[in-house]
Design a protein around this motif. Sequence first.
Motif, PDB file in Angstrom:
ATOM      1  N   SER A  15      -4.556   7.097  -4.016  1.00  0.00           N
ATOM      2  CA  SER A  15      -4.122   6.314  -2.860  1.00  0.00           C
ATOM      3  C   SER A  15      -5.324   5.616  -2.223  1.00  0.00           C
ATOM      4  N   ARG A  16      -5.062   4.433  -1.688  1.00  0.00           N
ATOM      5  CA  ARG A  16      -6.112   3.664  -1.026  1.00  0.00           C
ATOM      6  C   ARG A  16      -5.554   2.989   0.218  1.00  0.00           C
ATOM      7  N   VAL A  17      -6.449   2.651   1.119  1.00  0.00           N
ATOM      8  CA  VAL A  17      -6.124   1.815   2.263  1.00  0.00           C
ATOM      9  C   VAL A  17      -6.844   0.487   2.033  1.00  0.00           C
ATOM     10  N   ILE A  18      -6.043  -0.569   1.927  1.00  0.00           N
ATOM     11  CA  ILE A  18      -6.609  -1.906   1.784  1.00  0.00           C
ATOM     12  C   ILE A  18      -6.659  -2.491   3.189  1.00  0.00           C
ATOM     13  N   VAL A  19      -7.863  -2.760   3.669  1.00  0.00           N
ATOM     14  CA  VAL A  19      -8.039  -3.317   5.005  1.00  0.00           C
ATOM     15  C   VAL A  19      -7.974  -4.839   4.868  1.00  0.00           C
ATOM     16  N   VAL A  20      -6.995  -5.434   5.566  1.00  0.00           N
ATOM     17  CA  VAL A  20      -6.763  -6.878   5.464  1.00  0.00           C
ATOM     18  C   VAL A  20      -6.765  -7.505   6.852  1.00  0.00           C
ATOM     19  N   THR A  21      -6.967  -8.815   6.855  1.00  0.00           N
ATOM     20  CA  THR A  21      -6.833  -9.575   8.089  1.00  0.00           C
ATOM     21  C   THR A  21      -5.663 -10.538   7.925  1.00  0.00           C
ATOM     22  N   SER A  22      -4.921 -10.672   8.993  1.00  0.00           N
ATOM     23  CA  SER A  22      -3.828 -11.631   9.042  1.00  0.00           C
ATOM     24  C   SER A  22      -3.873 -12.243  10.432  1.00  0.00           C
ATOM     25  N   GLY A  23      -4.298 -13.483  10.497  1.00  0.00           N
ATOM     26  CA  GLY A  23      -4.523 -14.089  11.802  1.00  0.00           C
ATOM     27  C   GLY A  23      -5.670 -13.366  12.486  1.00  0.00           C
ATOM     28  N   ASP A  24      -5.441 -12.917  13.716  1.00  0.00           N
ATOM     29  CA  ASP A  24      -6.492 -12.190  14.433  1.00  0.00           C
ATOM     30  C   ASP A  24      -6.294 -10.676  14.389  1.00  0.00           C
ATOM     31  N   MET A  46      -3.576  -1.116   5.014  1.00  0.00           N
ATOM     32  CA  MET A  46      -2.311  -0.974   4.275  1.00  0.00           C
ATOM     33  C   MET A  46      -2.452   0.190   3.302  1.00  0.00           C
ATOM     34  N   LEU A  47      -1.712   1.264   3.546  1.00  0.00           N
ATOM     35  CA  LEU A  47      -1.723   2.425   2.665  1.00  0.00           C
ATOM     36  C   LEU A  47      -0.891   2.116   1.434  1.00  0.00           C
ATOM     37  N   VAL A  48      -1.527   2.181   0.239  1.00  0.00           N
ATOM     38  CA  VAL A  48      -0.854   1.862  -1.019  1.00  0.00           C
ATOM     39  C   VAL A  48      -1.088   2.998  -2.011  1.00  0.00           C
ATOM     40  N   ASP A  49      -0.274   3.017  -3.082  1.00  0.00           N
ATOM     41  CA  ASP A  49      -0.397   4.082  -4.082  1.00  0.00           C
ATOM     42  C   ASP A  49      -1.734   4.019  -4.803  1.00  0.00           C
ATOM     43  N   THR A  50      -2.158   2.832  -5.168  1.00  0.00           N
ATOM     44  CA  THR A  50      -3.442   2.654  -5.832  1.00  0.00           C
ATOM     45  C   THR A  50      -3.854   1.188  -5.750  1.00  0.00           C
ATOM     46  N   ALA A  51      -5.143   0.959  -5.639  1.00  0.00           N
ATOM     47  CA  ALA A  51      -5.685  -0.397  -5.729  1.00  0.00           C
ATOM     48  C   ALA A  51      -6.277  -0.501  -7.135  1.00  0.00           C
ATOM     49  N   ARG A  52      -5.977  -1.590  -7.805  1.00  0.00           N
ATOM     50  CA  ARG A  52      -6.313  -1.651  -9.214  1.00  0.00           C
ATOM     51  C   ARG A  52      -7.515  -2.514  -9.535  1.00  0.00           C
TER      52      ARG A  52
END
Length: 157
Positions: free
Chosen positions: A78-87, A92-98
């Motif tokens: 599992s990973r957390v993908i830290v993203v920006t959307s606007g400000d 985002m907790l996901v099963d795996t980042a590939r």
Amino acid sequence: MENDEMGTQKVILFALGENTYGVPIDQVVSIVRPESATRVPDAPDFVEGVMNFRGSIIPVINVRKRFGMETAGATKDSRVIVVTSGDLTVGMLVDTAREVVEFGTRQIEQAPDIVGGLDAAFIRGIASLDDDRLLILLNLEKVLSDQDVHDLKSLKD
């Protein structure tokens, strides 16, 4: 012919169950291992809580819950993908980042109204990769509604 039609797109691939999704690399700040998020009272049910990311408090959403999928416990992948959307910066907790993939924008097709149970508003398009995999490209601005963004910003206050 517009430049957009001949351009390329780089995305980070991640998995939720058997499906592969992608977010534009220019919206990804970092990919980290999940740490325990601090629960916040009265937060939407898809919000796992908040976490400290490089000295800032950011909300963490469980993407499976947001998409109405069956939830699964965190694993070593599992990973957390830290993203920006606007400000807004959000994890985002996901099963795996590939991996990171690059493909031509001509490979992106409009998504049908419903894909894998997801509302088409969440999806920017479907890309067919060279290895015959299909990739669901997310529209981060639509994954979180205006009300969700307002609610998430208030979590940090």
